[in-house]
Design an enzyme around this catalytic site. Structure first.
Site, PDB file in Angstrom:
ATOM      1  N   HIS A  50       0.963  -1.168  -0.014  1.00 10.64           N
ATOM      2  CA  HIS A  50      -0.035   0.003   0.106  1.00 10.64           C
ATOM      3  C   HIS A  50       0.902   1.101  -0.001  1.00 10.64           C
ATOM      4  CE1 HIS A  50       0.654  -0.622   4.585  1.00 10.64           C
ATOM      5  NE2 HIS A  50       0.922   0.759   4.340  1.00 10.64           N
TER       6      HIS A  50
HETATM    7  P1  TYD Z   1      -1.902  -3.326   7.587  1.00 11.83           P
HETATM    8  O1  TYD Z   1      -1.578  -1.843   7.632  1.00 11.83           O
HETATM    9  O2  TYD Z   1      -2.542  -3.944   6.530  1.00 11.83           O
HETATM   10  O3  TYD Z   1      -0.402  -3.731   7.878  1.00 11.83           O
HETATM   11  P2  TYD Z   1       0.841  -3.830   6.731  1.00 11.83           P
HETATM   12  O4  TYD Z   1       0.510  -2.977   5.668  1.00 11.83           O
HETATM   13  O5  TYD Z   1       2.056  -3.724   7.696  1.00 11.83           O
HETATM   14  O6  TYD Z   1       0.725  -5.294   6.216  1.00 11.83           O
HETATM   15  O7  TYD Z   1      -2.458  -3.334   9.181  1.00 11.83           O
HETATM   16  C1  TYD Z   1      -2.780  -4.657   9.383  1.00 11.83           C
HETATM   17  C2  TYD Z   1      -4.216  -4.459  10.505  1.00 11.83           C
HETATM   18  O8  TYD Z   1      -3.568  -3.532  11.784  1.00 11.83           O
HETATM   19  C3  TYD Z   1      -5.213  -3.690   9.946  1.00 11.83           C
HETATM   20  O9  TYD Z   1      -6.446  -4.292  10.107  1.00 11.83           O
HETATM   21  C4  TYD Z   1      -5.126  -2.417  10.339  1.00 11.83           C
HETATM   22  C5  TYD Z   1      -4.490  -2.388  11.722  1.00 11.83           C
HETATM   23  N1  TYD Z   1      -3.665  -1.232  12.322  1.00 11.83           N
HETATM   24  C6  TYD Z   1      -4.254  -0.540  13.100  1.00 11.83           C
HETATM   25  O10 TYD Z   1      -5.228  -0.738  13.514  1.00 11.83           O
HETATM   26  N2  TYD Z   1      -3.388   0.514  13.590  1.00 11.83           N
HETATM   27  C7  TYD Z   1      -2.010   0.777  12.971  1.00 11.83           C
HETATM   28  O11 TYD Z   1      -1.492   1.591  13.409  1.00 11.83           O
HETATM   29  C8  TYD Z   1      -1.714  -0.124  11.630  1.00 11.83           C
HETATM   30  C9  TYD Z   1      -0.236   0.200  11.380  1.00 11.83           C
HETATM   31  C10 TYD Z   1      -2.354  -0.950  11.573  1.00 11.83           C
END
Ligand code: TYD
Length: 134
Positions: A50
């Site tokens: 992303h």
């Molecule tokens: P995500 O951003 O998809 O992780 P990555 O991009 O690192 O693979 O986040 C995973 C899950 O955690 C998603 O459901 C959103 C949640 N999340 C939060 O609630 N707070 C945060 O600060 C972050 C980074 C993620």
């Protein structure tokens, strides 16, 4: 490297070991509103995929290693993260992917904004449109 901007942290070491201190407005070029960390990543898992419209982040691999891919829609770069004394400044509108996490990898992230799902661009084509490189 034009996308990967590294911050070199000062090591406050003595005979007991090492310590790194990060202060907003000094080495960290934004107000730190959130800190999170990624750890115990399962084998063969990649994360990220992303970009963010506004969010800026500094990622620090405080243990182990992983491979970070950055992409601005035109240029794609990859760096190995394996140093607790280097921060990778990830600007807004940069696509990021994280691969090859070691078992002991702890990726600490300092973020300029609270978590807001609306700030995410999770579709690569939509990201390319947003940055004007579709
Ligand atoms: P995500 O951003 O998809 O992780 P990555 O991009 O690192 O693979 O986040 C995973 C899950 O955690 C998603 O459901 C959103 C949640 N999340 C939060 O609630 N707070 C945060 O600060 C972050 C980074 C993620």
């Amino acid at each position: 490297m034009i996308l990967a901007k590294w911050l070199d942290f000062q090591i406050l070491g003595d005979e007991r070991g090492s310590l790194v201190a990060l202060e907003q407005g000094k080495i960290i070029p934004f107000e730190i509103k959130r800190v999170y960390y990624i750890y115990h990543t399962e084998k063969n898992v990649s994360r990220g995929f992303h970009a963010h419209r506004e969010l800026k982040q500094v990622a620090i691999c405080i243990s182990g290693s992983c491979r970070m891919v950055l992409d601005n829609g035109l240029v794609r770069e990859e760096v190995i993260m394996n140093s607790p004394v280097k921060g990778l400044l990830i600007d807004s509108l940069l696509w990021r992917e994280m691969h090859d996490f070691s078992e002991d990898c702890i990726l600490l992230v300092l973020a300029s904004e609270h978590y807001t799902e609306a700030d995410y661009l999770r579709d690569y084509s939509a990201f390319k449109r947003e940055v004007g490189n579709a």
